[in-house]
Write an enzyme that holds these catalytic residues in place. Structure first.
Site, PDB file in Angstrom:
ATOM      1  N   ASP A 183       0.871  -1.167   0.000  1.00  0.00           N
ATOM      2  CA  ASP A 183       0.000   0.000   0.000  1.00  0.00           C
ATOM      3  C   ASP A 183       0.911   1.220   0.000  1.00  0.00           C
ATOM      4  OD1 ASP A 183      -1.654   2.124   0.514  1.00  0.00           O
ATOM      5  OD2 ASP A 183      -2.487   1.339   2.387  1.00  0.00           O
ATOM      6  N   LYS A 234       3.007  11.247  -3.302  1.00  0.00           N
ATOM      7  CA  LYS A 234       1.971  10.620  -4.127  1.00  0.00           C
ATOM      8  C   LYS A 234       1.098  11.661  -4.827  1.00  0.00           C
ATOM      9  CE  LYS A 234      -1.535   6.994  -3.509  1.00  0.00           C
ATOM     10  NZ  LYS A 234      -2.119   6.121  -2.458  1.00  0.00           N
ATOM     11  N   GLU A 276      -7.155   0.604  -4.525  1.00  0.00           N
ATOM     12  CA  GLU A 276      -7.174   0.524  -3.055  1.00  0.00           C
ATOM     13  C   GLU A 276      -8.516   0.070  -2.486  1.00  0.00           C
ATOM     14  OE1 GLU A 276      -5.626   4.374  -2.122  1.00  0.00           O
ATOM     15  OE2 GLU A 276      -3.644   3.838  -2.866  1.00  0.00           O
ATOM     16  N   ASP A 288     -13.141   5.322   1.039  1.00  0.00           N
ATOM     17  CA  ASP A 288     -11.699   5.318   1.319  1.00  0.00           C
ATOM     18  C   ASP A 288     -11.156   6.737   1.281  1.00  0.00           C
ATOM     19  OD1 ASP A 288      -8.957   5.050   1.353  1.00  0.00           O
ATOM     20  OD2 ASP A 288      -8.832   3.620  -0.306  1.00  0.00           O
TER      21      ASP A 288
END
Lengths: 175, 622
Positions: free
Chosen positions: B25, B87, B185, B207
């Protein structure tokens, strides 16, 4: 590869007719993807990885086409040599076109007045018309009156477009 | 009863050998690595017992690179060389980054392409910085598992576009990881949750991570996870909540614009306060700035809710859209799974509960669930699970289109289409003798080119010269199971395959990656050669293993002659591998591939037959 030459009904092992068992379609789709999906071929040779992607792609295309009533009817007509997308064949009955214009006005009014409720009502009305068109189509396919069926499919395409426009209008108003 | 399969000596690895596969992850704030051991998915810890690796990379003065907690500790003292939340910059240009003034990095405006950051170790692309995080997790996994990794599944936000996905895959390649699959994800979370609870039905995954928000709606049935719709915001996350608190502190304490060190200190403070207020009603913010000024103010949980209300609301629009795309209403939803550290905030849980009219599920650790799911998928992909009882059917999150006349976008692949998917489009020339053309690919839902994201320009060359409008160039767009696009083009009347030159708008070219690979290993030119040789041998070994496994399983599909032909190529490839001649190995690989083409096709036919084995298809005769 001859797998890619099979028609969508053959690929998913579903009888080539307009009324199909959607639960069986779901089941066969899942059974097939369980075997051919690229996730099953991560360690395989490049040839097999490529073929798995192609076949899985084809299975997805077949499933999406057969699942959707309008797409399925159009595909079935195509298998019977009738092209519903023929540009020389777009004449629609006047009353149907009048109704279209009426619906468009309702959408415009709803947009101006931020009236989601009337859009919801219209959505229900249009959907019930789609249902009756589906019944008509089934009869036409059973009687093999493909030119009539072709007109019904074109009507259904208009209806699909209206439904997506209504949804789009609701979405815009909600934001 | 199944018969034991015995491989000939030297033919193939034992079929039941456990392969080492990991799930990663790669998060905005924290990253994790997990694996499946003795049937259980577990997060791997570092030598100090930490599971979470802060996604922070520091380029140190001594030339070394630190990743994780030690880098995070230096964030305030060395902000320019300590990169966090990288990211957010993956596959992004400088204009995509809102409010660069509050980010303490020196961005390098390249004008076009992916943003870059100037550090004391030189100019770094977000791909290289992410690769450092992956490298750190890779070595953690290798230490813990004690062997070479077969491959990794790396998770990405479902709402990542093609450029962001490609950037992630490139980072993994730089880190020396064999990427088995890029996994969304929320889908990973669903796998961990679904298998843990043996759930069936329709589930929503909400999420909210450090920097991205995803909403996915899945149908779970008999080990098949079918994503019905996904939506989100790839620039909305916990970081934004920190930022709201930070801005409030600036206003409340009447601070002038801060230097980079103080900005970092207060941003860190803001994050701590946010976490504290998830379980407490008041927080005291105390900090001494570099000029000696004391900041000492109180923030109540109530005020925090007010400050961040618009952010919470911002997650509900994508939620509505996903619900509509899936043709479902809230009555159809069996449960809502909360993922991502930011979902610990009570105001988020309340907003989700109010929207769906049911309490969300919070029984799994929202920080770990994605990595756990990725590990389960990785384990299944390398073939450690003997039974085929896990399959993920995911979708493309954003529509793909091409530019047409007048700056409009024509949609080619609609959002939420199940992967893999392909569409073909015919183009023609508008000039006599035209031999090249350019296709501009965009991703997004809007009608204007300027409102969508530019992915790439594909230049087609080698079109046979013909009269204007006579050529029929069929361009095929294929999106694979990773959600990545590839394009092929063929002139229909002559069958000539057009050469395609890809110019990614925000990605890296093959040359750039090669250069990064080179610099990351400090390789000299001749070492590059040996690296290429090594890669060719790895490829050859994989192919040999794959073909051997196929023969073992389905050798009966071959005639004796065919089998002999394939075996001859196998032997020849093994021999060439020992020759250390890269070109010979590559051509021998090609020969084996060619010899086994029909075998591959027949095996695929068998797979289809197997799908319907035991069913009476005769009654379905068409």
């Amino acid at each position: 590869m001859d797998l890619l030459q099979r028609n969508y009904f053959e690929l998913l092992a579903i009888p080539a007719q307009f009324n199909i068992d959607l639960a069986l379609l779901d089941q066969h789709y899942r059974q097939l993807q369980t075997e051919v999906h690229p996730d099953r071929f991560v360690n395989a040779s490049p040839n097999e990885r490529m073929q798995s992607m192609q076949v899985a792609t084809q299975v997805n295309a077949a499933y999406q086409t057969l699942k959707n009533m309008t797409a399925r009817a159009r595909y079935l007509l195509q298998l019977n040599g009738v092209d519903t997308l023929d540009e020389n064949n777009t004449i629609m009955p006047t009353d149907f076109l009048m109704q279209q214009m009426q619906w468009r006005e309702v959408i415009e009014d709803a947009n101006t007045h931020h009236d989601i409720a009337s859009l919801d009502a219209l959505l229900n009305e249009v959907r019930s018309i789609a249902k009756s068109l589906a019944l008509e189509l089934n009869t036409q396919f059973n009687l093999k009156t493909y030119l009539d069926a072709s007109e019904t499919v074109r009507k259904l395409s208009f209806i699909d477009k209206i439904i997506s426009d209504i949804n789009h209008a609701i979405e815009t108003l909600e934001n | 009863m199944a018969l034991l399969q015995i491989a000939e000596p030297g033919m193939s690895a034992a079929p039941h050998q456990h392969k080492l596969a990991i799930g990663i992850d790669l998060g905005t704030t924290n990253s994790l690595v997990a694996t499946v051991q003795s049937g259980m998915s577990t997060v791997l810890q570092d030598e100090h017992g930490h599971a979470l690796l802060p996604s922070v990379v520091r380029y140190k003065e001594d030339g070394n690179i630190s990743v994780g907690l030690s880098a995070q500790a230096a964030q305030s003292s060395d902000p320019k060389n300590t990169i966090s939340s990288v990211k957010r910059f993956m596959g992004r240009g400088i204009n995509d980054i809102p409010d660069t003034t509050h980010i303490p990095y020196q961005f390098r405006d390249t004008g076009v392409g992916m943003v870059q950051i100037e550090t004391r170790a030189g100019i770094k692309s977000p791909v290289e910085i992410s690769a450092e995080i992956l490298r750190s997790l890779k070595s953690r996994a290798e230490k813990a598992l004690g062997g070479e990794l077969t491959g990794a599944v790396i998770t990405v936000p479902a709402y990542f576009d093609d450029a962001q996905r490609q950037a992630t895959k490139d980072a993994a390649r730089l880190a020396g990881l064999n990427v088995l699959r890029l996994l969304n994800e929320p889908t990973a979370a669903a796998v961990a949750y679904g298998l843990d609870n043996a759930s069936e039905g329709v589930y929503v995954i909400y999420d909210l991570g450090g920097g991205t928000f995803d909403i996915s709606i899945l149908r779970l049935a008999k080990g098949i996870f079918e994503v019905l719709a996904t939506n989100g915001d790839s620039a909305l996350g916990g970081d934004d909540f920190d930022h709201r608190i930070f801005c409030w502190i600036l206003a409340e304490a009447k601070l002038p614009p801060l230097n980079q060190e103080d900005t970092r200190v207060l941003l860190t403070k803001a994050r701590e306060v946010k976490e504290w207020l998830s379980e407490n009603s008041d927080a005291q913010i105390t900090s001494v700035l570099s000029n000696g000024k004391l900041v000492n103010i109180k923030l109540s949980a109530e005020k925090l809710v007010e400050l961040t209300q618009t952010l919470v609301t911002k997650t509900l629009n994508p939620t509505r859209k996903a619900l509509r795309d899936s043709n479902l209403s809230i009555d159809d939803i069996n449960g809502i799974v909360m993922v991502g550290g930011a979902t610990r905030m009570p105001q988020i849980r309340q907003a989700v509960a109010a929207f769906f009219k049911q309490e969300p599920l919070t029984n799994l650790d929202p920080d770990k669930v994605v990595a756990l799911g990725a590990a389960i998928q990785a384990n299944a992909l390398v073939g450690n699970r003997s039974e085929n009882d896990l399959l993920l059917l995911d979708v493309i999150p954003l529509s793909l289109g091409i530019e047409t006349m007048g700056g409009l976008v024509e949609r080619i692949i609609p959002r939420n289409a199940t992967l893999p998917i392909a569409r073909a489009q015919d183009f023609t020339t508008f000039k006599d003798g035209q031999t090249a053309m350019s296709v501009h690919i965009l991703q997004g839902e809007r009608e204007l080119v300027s409102d969508c994201r530019s992915l790439a320009r594909f230049e087609l060359r080698g079109i046979p010269p013909m009269a204007a409008g006579a050529a029929r160039i069929r361009v095929a767009f294929q999106v694979d199971a990773d959600g990545l696009l590839s394009v092929t083009a063929r002139e229909q009347s002559t069958g000539v395959v057009a050469e395609i030159i890809v110019k990614p708008s925000y990605g890296l070219t093959e040359d750039e990656i090669t250069n990064m690979l080179k610099s990351s290993f400090g390789l000299a030119e001749q070492d590059k050669q040996s690296r290429a040789l090594r890669e060719a041998i790895v490829d050859a070994d994989r192919l040999i293993e794959a073909i051997n496994a196929a023969i073992l399983q389905d050798g009966h599909l071959l005639t004796a002659d065919e089998l002999t032909a394939i075996e001859a190529e196998l032997v020849s490839l093994k021999n060439t591998c020992a020759s250390n001649d890269k070109d010979k190995i590559v051509s021998s690989v090609e020969a084996l591939n060619h010899a086994s083409e029909n075998f591959a096709a027949r095996r695929m036919d068998e797979s289809v037959k197997k799908a319907f084995a035991g069913q009476d298809l005769n009654k379905l005769v068409l």
